[in-house]
Scaffold this active site. Structure first.
Site, short mmCIF file in Angstrom:
data_model
loop_
_atom_site.label_atom_id
_atom_site.label_comp_id
_atom_site.label_asym_id
_atom_site.label_seq_id
_atom_site.Cartn_x
_atom_site.Cartn_y
_atom_site.Cartn_z
N ASP A 68 -0.89 -13.30 -1.11
CA ASP A 68 -0.29 -12.84 0.37
C ASP A 68 -1.61 -12.85 1.18
OD1 ASP A 68 2.33 -12.66 -0.27
OD2 ASP A 68 1.99 -10.70 -0.87
N ASP A 123 7.67 -15.71 2.20
CA ASP A 123 8.12 -14.48 2.42
C ASP A 123 8.72 -14.56 3.74
OD1 ASP A 123 7.12 -13.43 0.03
OD2 ASP A 123 5.25 -12.38 1.08
#
Length: 166
Positions: A122, A140
């Site tokens: 991330d 995401d």
């Protein structure tokens, strides 16, 4: 196998593949320029940060001891099978198929990370004063946008069928 895919289905699978490619190119780039936990301010409310998430959204179950890796891989594979069936059935419904393709690409992008790395990379981090949104990635984002579009599509419903003149 590709010869049994309809042109409409190929288009949506192409979109899912594009999400996977962009997701992995951005994760590879971030991993090559940032050290683990390195934080680079870009705007007053946005930074790049390299973190590794072994959990799900918002790091749910990140500290579960390792079993969650295989659980989330299994969930991703089951979701892929379900979404593929839905895409095949609804390939000619652009709103629904677009949303499904985004979720499919995002889910597979994160499953690939879990299989190869044991975690998801991330790096997009939004924050303002005391508020901070957990870091996330392109996969995401695709899942979130796809899910929102699925909800919107479901709320809009199907157009009414024309009445037959008797």
């Amino acid at each position: 196998m590709l010869d049994v895919l309809t042109p409409a289905l190929r288009k949506w699978l192409g979109l899912a593949l594009a999400v996977i490619v962009v997701d992995h190119l951005t994760k590879r780039w971030v991993s090559s320029v940032l050290d683990f936990h390195e934080f680079v301010p870009v705007l007053p409310f946005f930074s790049l940060v390299r973190v590794h998430n072994t959990g799900a959204a918002f790091s749910f179950l990140a500290d579960a001891g390792g079993w969650q890796r295989w659980f989330f891989i299994a969930v991703g594979i089951v979701a892929t099978v379900i979404i593929m069936r839905l895409l095949k059935r609804h390939a000619h419904e652009p709103r629904l198929a677009f949303a499904l393709a985004l979720v499919l690409g995002g889910a597979l992008g994160n499953v690939i990370d879990r299989v190869l790395l044991g975690h998801v990379v991330d790096f997009l981090y939004f924050h303002y004063r005391g508020f901070a949104w957990p870091a996330f990635n392109v996969a995401d984002s695709a899942i979130s946008v796809g899910a929102a579009l699925l909800i919107w599509d479901g709320l809009r419903g199907k157009p009414a069928a024309p009445k037959n003149a008797a």
